[in-house]
Design an enzyme around this catalytic site. Structure first.
Site, PDB file in Angstrom:
ATOM      1  N   LYS A 287     -80.175 -35.348-108.875  1.00 46.95           N
ATOM      2  CA  LYS A 287     -78.902 -36.080-108.826  1.00 46.95           C
ATOM      3  C   LYS A 287     -78.002 -35.516-107.725  1.00 46.95           C
ATOM      4  CE  LYS A 287     -75.328 -34.993-111.651  1.00 46.95           C
ATOM      5  NZ  LYS A 287     -74.058 -34.855-110.907  1.00 46.95           N
ATOM      6  N   ASN A 288     -77.876 -34.200-107.670  1.00 49.36           N
ATOM      7  CA  ASN A 288     -76.916 -33.595-106.744  1.00 49.36           C
ATOM      8  C   ASN A 288     -77.360 -33.668-105.286  1.00 49.36           C
ATOM      9  OD1 ASN A 288     -75.326 -33.063-108.903  1.00 49.36           O
ATOM     10  ND2 ASN A 288     -75.489 -30.829-108.807  1.00 49.36           N
TER      11      ASN A 288
ATOM     12  N   ARG B  85     -66.716 -36.987-109.611  1.00 54.58           N
ATOM     13  CA  ARG B  85     -66.103 -36.198-108.555  1.00 54.58           C
ATOM     14  C   ARG B  85     -66.796 -36.390-107.201  1.00 54.58           C
ATOM     15  NH1 ARG B  85     -62.896 -31.631-107.616  1.00 54.58           N
ATOM     16  NH2 ARG B  85     -63.787 -30.252-106.058  1.00 54.58           N
TER      17      ARG B  85
ATOM     18  N   CYS C 134     -66.465 -34.064-114.436  1.00 56.71           N
ATOM     19  CA  CYS C 134     -66.540 -33.216-115.623  1.00 56.71           C
ATOM     20  C   CYS C 134     -65.290 -32.347-115.753  1.00 56.71           C
ATOM     21  CB  CYS C 134     -67.737 -32.275-115.519  1.00 56.71           C
ATOM     22  SG  CYS C 134     -69.304 -33.050-115.871  1.00 56.71           S
TER      23      CYS C 134
ATOM     24  N   ARG D 136     -60.859 -27.801-110.451  1.00 60.43           N
ATOM     25  CA  ARG D 136     -61.640 -28.364-109.351  1.00 60.43           C
ATOM     26  C   ARG D 136     -60.781 -29.045-108.282  1.00 60.43           C
ATOM     27  NH1 ARG D 136     -67.046 -31.067-111.770  1.00 60.43           N
ATOM     28  NH2 ARG D 136     -68.048 -30.161-109.972  1.00 60.43           N
TER      29      ARG D 136
ATOM     30  N   LYS E 216     -64.263 -19.772-100.068  1.00 59.43           N
ATOM     31  CA  LYS E 216     -65.172 -19.567-101.200  1.00 59.43           C
ATOM     32  C   LYS E 216     -66.288 -20.595-101.006  1.00 59.43           C
ATOM     33  CE  LYS E 216     -64.722 -20.021-106.233  1.00 59.43           C
ATOM     34  NZ  LYS E 216     -63.783 -20.326-107.302  1.00 59.43           N
ATOM     35  N   VAL E 217     -67.482 -20.296-101.488  1.00 53.81           N
ATOM     36  CA  VAL E 217     -68.594 -21.241-101.294  1.00 53.81           C
ATOM     37  C   VAL E 217     -68.333 -22.521-102.089  1.00 53.81           C
ATOM     38  CG1 VAL E 217     -71.045 -21.647-101.715  1.00 53.81           C
ATOM     39  CG2 VAL E 217     -70.268 -19.418-100.889  1.00 53.81           C
ATOM     40  N   SER E 218     -68.367 -23.654-101.411  1.00 53.67           N
ATOM     41  CA  SER E 218     -68.189 -24.935-102.088  1.00 53.67           C
ATOM     42  C   SER E 218     -69.263 -25.912-101.606  1.00 53.67           C
ATOM     43  CB  SER E 218     -66.803 -25.510-101.792  1.00 53.67           C
ATOM     44  OG  SER E 218     -66.771 -26.888-102.114  1.00 53.67           O
ATOM     45  N   VAL E 219     -70.028 -26.412-102.561  1.00 48.81           N
ATOM     46  CA  VAL E 219     -71.093 -27.370-102.248  1.00 48.81           C
ATOM     47  C   VAL E 219     -70.480 -28.637-101.659  1.00 48.81           C
ATOM     48  CG1 VAL E 219     -72.898 -28.812-103.273  1.00 48.81           C
ATOM     49  CG2 VAL E 219     -72.613 -26.445-104.031  1.00 48.81           C
TER      50      VAL E 219
ATOM     51  N   ASP F 228     -74.855 -24.571-113.259  1.00 44.57           N
ATOM     52  CA  ASP F 228     -75.311 -25.774-113.965  1.00 44.57           C
ATOM     53  C   ASP F 228     -76.419 -25.478-114.985  1.00 44.57           C
ATOM     54  OD1 ASP F 228     -73.507 -27.293-112.622  1.00 44.57           O
ATOM     55  OD2 ASP F 228     -74.937 -28.268-111.280  1.00 44.57           O
TER      56      ASP F 228
ATOM     57  N   ILE G 143     -68.181 -19.258-111.373  1.00 49.54           N
ATOM     58  CA  ILE G 143     -67.907 -20.385-110.463  1.00 49.54           C
ATOM     59  C   ILE G 143     -66.737 -21.239-110.969  1.00 49.54           C
ATOM     60  CG2 ILE G 143     -68.894 -22.386-109.244  1.00 49.54           C
ATOM     61  CD1 ILE G 143     -70.472 -19.903-108.565  1.00 49.54           C
TER      62      ILE G 143
ATOM     63  N   ARG H 196     -75.457 -39.511-117.347  1.00 49.09           N
ATOM     64  CA  ARG H 196     -75.020 -39.336-115.958  1.00 49.09           C
ATOM     65  C   ARG H 196     -76.030 -38.511-115.175  1.00 49.09           C
ATOM     66  NH1 ARG H 196     -69.888 -36.314-115.501  1.00 49.09           N
ATOM     67  NH2 ARG H 196     -70.649 -36.420-113.385  1.00 49.09           N
TER      68      ARG H 196
END
Ligand code: UD1
Length: 430
Positions: A22-23, A102, A126, A131, A172-175, A317, A339, A409
Site C-alpha cells: 500500500k505505502n 493522509r 490515522c 502528524r 527528522k526522517v519523514s517518508v 507500522d 516515531i 484500508r
C-alpha cells in the site's frame, strides 16, 4: 459497519500470498500526475485506500484503466492499472476527498511541479499523533514555492510557473516529505539535494519508477538523494514492491499461533530487523524460493525488547502487531515507540483480552500471560486493528473486532488469507 468474528486457538499452516505494498502503491499512483503519458503500475493491491486515491486522481483529470478481467474473489494476484494524466483539469484536492487519507496530501508535489500551482486540503488519516506537514511545506519553500494556508487548504504557487532546485535537509526522517520533495524536484529547474532523506524501500521504489519515467536521481536507498530537474517526464511500466508490513504482520500471526506458513512473494531484505526480532522471540525463519517461511513448533514465545526506528530499523507500522505477540511471551518485554507520539491506542483494546501492559511515556512494558480470552474490541487505526486480530487468533473463545474499515484500508482480504491457513475467521456484514 462490517465486523470480523474469529475463534482463537488454531495453528496457522499453509501459504499466504503477499500483496503489493500500500505505502508504495499510493505514491506511485500520485507520480502519474507528473507526466501526460501513461504510467502502468503492476501488482497494485485491492484496498480501500487505493480506491480512494483513484477518486482523488480522477478529480485532477487522471484517466484510470484497470487491465484485463476484474479478477474473481479467489484470485489473489495484484491489479495492473494504467494512469494517464493527459491534462490536469483541476489543481485543487478538496477536503471531502483528502480528509480520510493522509497520503493524498502528497499530490501537492506533482501538481505544483507540473502546473505551477496547487490547492490541497490539510490531511487527515490515522489518529496516531499530530502528524504535521511542516517538513513538506519548508521543503517546497526551499524549492522556491510560495505557500499560504487559507480556509484549511495549503495554497502553493511556483513563481514563474516552475520550481527551482535547492538543498533541502529534513530535521527528522519523514517518508511523506521525502516522497513529495523528490517528486517536486524531478521537474524543477536545476539540481536538488535532499539530506536526511527517508530510506524506506517504498521511497526507493518510487525513485526507481521516477527514473524509469526519465527523472535523473542518484543516491537511491541512501539518506542523500540528488535530483537533477528535467523539462518533462515520460510514461513507464513499474511494479509495486511486496508489502513488508503485511509480510511482518502475517509472520507475527504465525509466530503467535504456532504452525508453519509460507509467505509467498515476501522479500526478507525489506524487513530484516523485524525478522531478527521474531527469530529472537523463538520463531524459525527461512528464505526459500518463492518467499519466506516462518515456523514455531512447540517452543514458547520469548520476550524481546524493541524500539521503533526509521528504515532499516524496526518499523513503527509493526509495533502494535509485535505488542500483541508479546502479550503471550513467557517474560517481560519493553516496546518503545520513537516515531509517533500517540501510537499506543491498541493497549487499552489488548487489555480486553486479558493482556498485561503498562505504558510509561513512549515505552510499553508487556508482561506475557499464559492465556488470552476472546473479547469484543474496537479497531482504532490501521495497524492497531490488525494487532487485535493477532491477539484474537491466540485467544480462547470468540473475538469480535468492530469498525474494521480501518483494516480494509490496508489489508487485502485478510480473512480469506487467514482462513485458508486454518484460522476460524469470518467477516460479518452490516
Ligand atoms: C508513512 C507511512 C506510515 C508510517 C510512517 C513512518 C505511508 C502512506 N504512510 O507515513 O504507514 O507509519 O511513514 O514510517 O507511506 N513529521 C513532522 N512534520 C512533517 C512530516 C512528518 O513532524 O512535516 C513527523 C511525524 O509526525 C512523525 C515522523 O515525522 O513523527 C515520521 O512521519 P512520516 O515518515 O512523515 O510519516 P508518513 O509519511 O505520514
Amino acid at each position: 459497519m462490517d465486523r470480523i468474528r474469529l475463534v482463537g486457538g488454531n495453528e496457522l499452516n499453509g501459504e499466504i500470498p503477499i500483496s503489493g505494498a500500500k505505502n508504495a502503491a499510493l505514491p506511485l499512483m500520485i507520480a502519474s500526475l507528473l507526466t501526460d503519458e501513461p504510467l502502468v503500475l503492476v501488482n497494485v493491491p485491492r484496498l480501500a485506500d487505493v480506491k480512494q486515491l483513484e477518486r482523488i486522481l480522477e478529480n485532477h483529470g487522471v484517466d484510470i484503466a484497470v487491465h484485463g478481467r476484474r479478477r474473481g474473489d479467489t484470485d489473489m494476484g495484484g491489479q495492473r492499472i494504467t494512469f494517464t494524466a493527459s491534462d490536469i483539469v483541476d489543481t485543487t484536492a478538496p477536503y471531502e476527498l483528502v480528509s480520510t487519507m493522509r497520503a493524498s496530501f502528497w499530490v501537492i508535489g506533482p501538481l505544483l511541479a507540473r502546473e505551477g500551482n496547487a490547492r490541497v486540503s490539510l490531511p487527515g488519516g490515522c489518529a496516531i499523533g499530530t502528524r504535521p506537514v511542516d517538513f513538506y511545506l519548508d521543503g517546497l519553500r526551499q524549492l522556491s514555492a510560495e505557500i499560504d494556508i487559507d480556509g484549511g487548504y495549503v495554497v502553493a504557487r511556483a513563481p514563474g510557473g516552475r520550481l527551482k532546485g535547492a538543498n533541502v535537509r529534513f530535521p527528522k526522517v519523514s517518508v511523506g516529505a521525502t516522497h513529495v520533495v523528490m517528486m517536486a524536484a524531478t521537474l524543477a529547474e536545476g539540481t536538488t539535494i535532499i539530506e536526511n532523506a527517508a530510506r524506506e524501500p517504498e521511497v526507493s521504489n518510487l525513485a526507481e519508477c521516477l527514473v524509469a519515467m526519465g527523472a535523473k536521481i542518484t543516491g537511491i536507498g541512501t539518506e542523500r538523494l540528488v535530483i537533477e530537474g528535467v523539462d518533462k517526464l515520460n510514461g513507464a511500466i513499474h511494479e509495486v514492491l511486496p508489502d513488508r508490513i503485511e509480510t511482518g504482520t502475517y509472520a507475527m500471526a504465525a509466530a503467535m499461533t504456532g504452525g508453519n506458513v509460507l509467505l509467498r512473494n515476501a522479500r526478507p531484505d525489506l524487513l530484516q530487523s523485524a525478522l531478527d526480532v521474531l527469530s529472537r522471540a523463538g520463531s524459525d525463519i527461512t528464505s526459500e524460493e518463492g518467499g519466506l517461511r516462518i515456523r514455531r513448533n512447540g517452543n514458547g514465545i520469548l520476550p524481546v525488547d524493541v524500539e521503533t526506528d526509521p528504515f532499516p530499523g524496526f518499523p513503527t507500522d509493526l509495533q502494535a502487531q509485535f505488542m500483541a505477540l508479546m502479550t503471550r511471551s513467557n517474560g517481560v518485554s519493553a516496546i518503545k515507540e520513537t516515531i509517533f507520539e500517540n501510537r499506543f491506542m491498541h493497549v487499552a483494546e489488548l487489555a480486553r483480552f486479558g493482556a498485561k501492559i503498562h505504558v510509561d511515556g513512549q515505552t510499553a512494558h508487556v508482561t506475557g500471560v499464559p492465556e488470552l480470552k476472546g473479547a469484543q474490541v474496537m479497531a482504532t487505526d490501521l495497524r492497531a486493528s490488525v494487532s487485535l486480530v493477532i491477539a484474537g487468533l491466540a485467544a480462547k473463545g470468540e473475538t469480535v473486532v468492530n469498525r474494521i474499515y480501518h483494516l480494509d484500508r490496508g489489508f487485502e482480504r485478510l480473512e480469506d488469507k487467514l482462513s485458508r491457513c486454518g484460522a476460524e475467521i469470518e467477516r460479518i456484514a452490516g
